[in-house]
Design a protein around this motif. Structure first.
Motif, mmCIF file in Angstrom:
data_model
loop_
_atom_site.group_PDB
_atom_site.id
_atom_site.type_symbol
_atom_site.label_atom_id
_atom_site.label_comp_id
_atom_site.label_asym_id
_atom_site.label_seq_id
_atom_site.Cartn_x
_atom_site.Cartn_y
_atom_site.Cartn_z
ATOM 1 N N GLY A 24 0.817 -1.216 0.000
ATOM 2 C CA GLY A 24 0.000 0.000 0.000
ATOM 3 C C GLY A 24 0.846 1.258 0.000
ATOM 4 O O GLY A 24 2.072 1.210 0.149
ATOM 5 N N TRP A 26 0.055 4.313 1.881
ATOM 6 C CA TRP A 26 -0.235 5.300 2.937
ATOM 7 C C TRP A 26 1.047 5.819 3.598
ATOM 8 O O TRP A 26 1.828 5.012 4.103
ATOM 9 C CB TRP A 26 -1.147 4.667 3.994
ATOM 10 N N ASP A 55 -2.555 -1.211 -3.122
ATOM 11 C CA ASP A 55 -3.668 -0.513 -2.471
ATOM 12 C C ASP A 55 -3.351 0.977 -2.316
ATOM 13 O O ASP A 55 -2.352 1.353 -1.690
ATOM 14 C CB ASP A 55 -3.894 -1.128 -1.081
ATOM 15 N N ARG A 128 -14.484 4.972 4.757
ATOM 16 C CA ARG A 128 -15.157 4.881 6.059
ATOM 17 C C ARG A 128 -16.647 4.816 5.765
ATOM 18 O O ARG A 128 -17.059 4.952 4.617
ATOM 19 C CB ARG A 128 -14.866 6.112 6.960
ATOM 20 N N SER A 157 -14.148 0.065 4.142
ATOM 21 C CA SER A 157 -13.011 0.073 5.060
ATOM 22 C C SER A 157 -13.455 0.621 6.396
ATOM 23 O O SER A 157 -14.015 1.724 6.471
ATOM 24 C CB SER A 157 -11.865 0.915 4.492
ATOM 25 N N SER A 213 -1.923 -2.106 8.241
ATOM 26 C CA SER A 213 -0.985 -1.886 9.361
ATOM 27 C C SER A 213 -0.667 -3.169 10.129
ATOM 28 O O SER A 213 -0.765 -3.211 11.365
ATOM 29 C CB SER A 213 -1.493 -0.800 10.315
ATOM 30 N N SER A 217 2.360 0.065 12.043
ATOM 31 C CA SER A 217 3.177 1.191 11.565
ATOM 32 C C SER A 217 4.674 0.994 11.821
ATOM 33 O O SER A 217 5.439 1.956 11.826
ATOM 34 C CB SER A 217 2.708 2.523 12.175
ATOM 35 N N LYS A 223 11.684 -1.663 16.129
ATOM 36 C CA LYS A 223 12.567 -0.524 15.860
ATOM 37 C C LYS A 223 12.390 0.629 16.853
ATOM 38 O O LYS A 223 13.220 1.519 16.924
ATOM 39 C CB LYS A 223 12.405 -0.039 14.413
ATOM 40 N N ARG A 233 8.698 6.391 10.562
ATOM 41 C CA ARG A 233 7.328 6.919 10.454
ATOM 42 C C ARG A 233 6.902 7.645 11.733
ATOM 43 O O ARG A 233 6.323 8.724 11.671
ATOM 44 C CB ARG A 233 6.336 5.788 10.137
ATOM 45 N N THR A 289 9.368 1.401 3.065
ATOM 46 C CA THR A 289 10.020 2.610 2.547
ATOM 47 C C THR A 289 11.357 2.294 1.877
ATOM 48 O O THR A 289 12.068 3.206 1.482
ATOM 49 C CB THR A 289 10.234 3.652 3.671
ATOM 50 N N ASN A 297 10.091 -8.336 4.634
ATOM 51 C CA ASN A 297 8.667 -8.596 4.873
ATOM 52 C C ASN A 297 8.153 -9.764 4.021
ATOM 53 O O ASN A 297 7.382 -10.595 4.488
ATOM 54 C CB ASN A 297 7.849 -7.328 4.614
HETATM 55 N N1 NAP Z 1 -8.095 1.618 4.970
HETATM 56 C C1 NAP Z 1 -7.445 2.353 5.827
HETATM 57 O O1 NAP Z 1 -8.023 3.167 6.559
HETATM 58 C C2 NAP Z 1 -5.950 2.197 5.913
HETATM 59 C C3 NAP Z 1 -5.232 2.833 6.955
HETATM 60 C C4 NAP Z 1 -3.852 2.639 6.990
HETATM 61 C C5 NAP Z 1 -3.233 1.853 6.034
HETATM 62 N N2 NAP Z 1 -3.969 1.288 5.026
HETATM 63 C C6 NAP Z 1 -3.332 0.489 3.957
HETATM 64 O O2 NAP Z 1 -2.458 -0.486 4.499
HETATM 65 C C7 NAP Z 1 -1.147 -0.291 3.990
HETATM 66 C C8 NAP Z 1 -0.135 -0.780 4.978
HETATM 67 O O3 NAP Z 1 -0.257 -0.068 6.204
HETATM 68 P P1 NAP Z 1 1.032 0.383 6.969
HETATM 69 O O4 NAP Z 1 1.957 1.078 6.030
HETATM 70 O O5 NAP Z 1 0.606 1.073 8.194
HETATM 71 O O6 NAP Z 1 1.670 -1.057 7.307
HETATM 72 P P2 NAP Z 1 2.720 -1.498 8.413
HETATM 73 O O7 NAP Z 1 3.360 -2.714 7.856
HETATM 74 O O8 NAP Z 1 2.079 -1.625 9.746
HETATM 75 O O9 NAP Z 1 3.773 -0.294 8.513
HETATM 76 C C9 NAP Z 1 4.647 -0.044 7.444
HETATM 77 C C10 NAP Z 1 5.788 0.856 7.910
HETATM 78 O O10 NAP Z 1 6.590 0.203 8.896
HETATM 79 C C11 NAP Z 1 7.977 0.396 8.600
HETATM 80 N N3 NAP Z 1 8.522 -0.915 8.169
HETATM 81 C C12 NAP Z 1 7.971 -1.802 7.289
HETATM 82 N N4 NAP Z 1 8.747 -2.888 7.146
HETATM 83 C C13 NAP Z 1 9.809 -2.702 7.956
HETATM 84 C C14 NAP Z 1 10.948 -3.485 8.241
HETATM 85 N N5 NAP Z 1 11.141 -4.672 7.661
HETATM 86 N N6 NAP Z 1 11.857 -2.992 9.131
HETATM 87 C C15 NAP Z 1 11.677 -1.788 9.730
HETATM 88 N N7 NAP Z 1 10.612 -0.991 9.486
HETATM 89 C C16 NAP Z 1 9.677 -1.450 8.606
HETATM 90 C C17 NAP Z 1 8.044 1.414 7.458
HETATM 91 O O11 NAP Z 1 8.006 2.739 7.988
HETATM 92 P P3 NAP Z 1 9.303 3.696 8.161
HETATM 93 O O12 NAP Z 1 10.440 3.102 7.376
HETATM 94 O O13 NAP Z 1 8.857 5.021 7.636
HETATM 95 O O14 NAP Z 1 9.562 3.730 9.633
HETATM 96 C C18 NAP Z 1 6.727 1.141 6.739
HETATM 97 O O15 NAP Z 1 6.278 2.206 5.956
HETATM 98 C C19 NAP Z 1 -1.118 1.201 3.657
HETATM 99 O O16 NAP Z 1 -0.117 1.558 2.744
HETATM 100 C C20 NAP Z 1 -2.492 1.376 3.052
HETATM 101 O O17 NAP Z 1 -2.528 0.880 1.726
HETATM 102 C C21 NAP Z 1 -5.308 1.449 4.972
#
Ligand code: NAP
Length: 318
Positions: A24, A26, A55, A128, A157, A213, A217, A223, A233, A289, A297
């Motif tokens: 995704g 976001w 997404d 929403r 969602s 998520s 996040s 981390k 983030r 990122t 992942n």
């Molecule tokens: N429907 C909704 O309301 C809603 C809301 C939120 C998200 N979403 C969707 O869900 C997707 C995923 O959500 P999310 O980005 O929050 O997922 P997440 O997997 O919980 O968080 C991803 C963030 O964690 C960090 N990260 C990821 N893999 C890592 C690793 N191997 N090692 C260290 N840090 C790591 C990165 O941030 P940093 O590197 O910046 O620290 C990355 O951007 C979004 O892009 C979006 O498409 C939907």
């Protein structure tokens, strides 16, 4: 060790198949990832490793996420991609540029299609529930978009089980296409909504779940154990830092670290593998990122969580 191939799962009872791990945009594409080459490498690597579901939402970086992801996705074979976007959150101060009215839905999809550079969306999500619009108006607008070939399926969602039951009842009565997928938050740190209400409803309605998520996040990677790393983030987004970096959550994530270490698995991969194995989940939407984050992942596909470890995780994150 051979690598597990990407599994593809149906969106509930719908025929379309999505990769078990998806990607995704976001806070990342068009936002924290400002280098278009990095964005292209992450998206291309994901696609090459079998991710087919991408997404997006109109509101992510106010359209910039759709543009940055679209610029790369346009170069890939369209029929091999499942692209979603979303509508609901305000895109400007115009009172009609928000919510789930027929006017906003019909106008928004055109803008999203232009920004992404595609003729249709595979899935269009109501980002929403809109208390100010009758759900029949929303369902009819989505049904029309399907008939006009602008979208193939629609989803919701963060709707409740009761809201999903209601919209399915209206769709049945009026012979409209009903939503086929719900997109809730779901991770070891956010279990209540899916397990308390949604799963039973989505199953009985034949809907799939694509969950967001899964790493909370990034908190579940560990981390943030010893503070907030520069550039991460939670260093950028205050409200997320306040909601996730509580003493209680950090303590649980440290104990989680000990369990993962005993099992010889990284916290990141264990958190994703747990989510991948939950019942009813069609796809786990990742964020990344960098290419190394994405690759770590994707390694979660090779992790099998033993029943004993599952029990310990259940107790820790009850
Ligand atoms: N429907 C909704 O309301 C809603 C809301 C939120 C998200 N979403 C969707 O869900 C997707 C995923 O959500 P999310 O980005 O929050 O997922 P997440 O997997 O919980 O968080 C991803 C963030 O964690 C960090 N990260 C990821 N893999 C890592 C690793 N191997 N090692 C260290 N840090 C790591 C990165 O941030 P940093 O590197 O910046 O620290 C990355 O951007 C979004 O892009 C979006 O498409 C939907």
């Amino acid at each position: 060790m051979s690598k597990t191939a990407m599994p593809y799962r149906r969106l509930g009872a719908a025929g379309i198949k999505v990769s078990a791990l998806s990607l995704g945009g976001w806070t990342t594409f068009g936002a924290s990832i400002d280098d278009v080459d990095v964005a292209a490498r992450i998206l291309r690597t994901a696609f090459e490793k079998g991710v087919n579901f991408f997404d997006i939402a109109d509101v992510y970086a106010k359209g910039e996420s759709e543009k940055q992801m679209g610029a790369v996705l346009r170069q890939l074979p369209r029929h091999e991609l499942v692209i979603s976007s979303k509508v609901y959150w305000p895109m400007s101060e115009d009172p009609n540029d928000q919510g789930l009215s027929r006017k906003h839905i019909i106008e928004s999809v055109e803008k999203s299609l232009r920004r992404i550079g595609t003729d249709y969306l595979d899935v269009y999500f109501c980002h929403r529930f809109d208390e100010n619009v009758r759900v029949e108006e929303t369902a009819r607008a989505m049904d029309d978009l399907i008939h006009h070939g602008k979208i193939l399926y629609w989803g919701t969602s963060e709707w409740t089980g009761a809201q999903l039951r209601d919209v399915h009842a209206i769709a049945d009565k009026r012979n409209l296409y009903a939503p086929v997928v719900e997109q809730p938050q779901y991770s070891l740190l956010a279990r209540h909504k899916v397990e308390g209400d949604l799963l039973a409803q989505t199953r009985s309605l034949g809907m799939g779940l694509v969950v967001w998520s899964p790493l909370a996040s990034g908190v579940l990677t560990g981390k943030y154990d010893d503070g907030v790393p520069a550039g991460s983030r939670l260093s950028r987004i205050d409200w997320l830092r306040e909601s996730f970096l509580t003493e209680e959550k950090l303590a649980a994530v440290k104990k989680f670290g000990a369990l993962a270490k005993d099992a010889g698995i990284s916290r990141t991969q264990l958190a994703l593998a747990w989510t991948l194995a939950r019942p009813g989940v069609s796809s786990v939407i990742m964020g990344a990122t960098s290419v190394p984050q994405l690759e770590e992942n994707l390694g979660a596909l090779d992790v099998k969580v033993s029943p004993e470890l599952l029990q310990k995780l259940d107790a820790l994150f009850a």
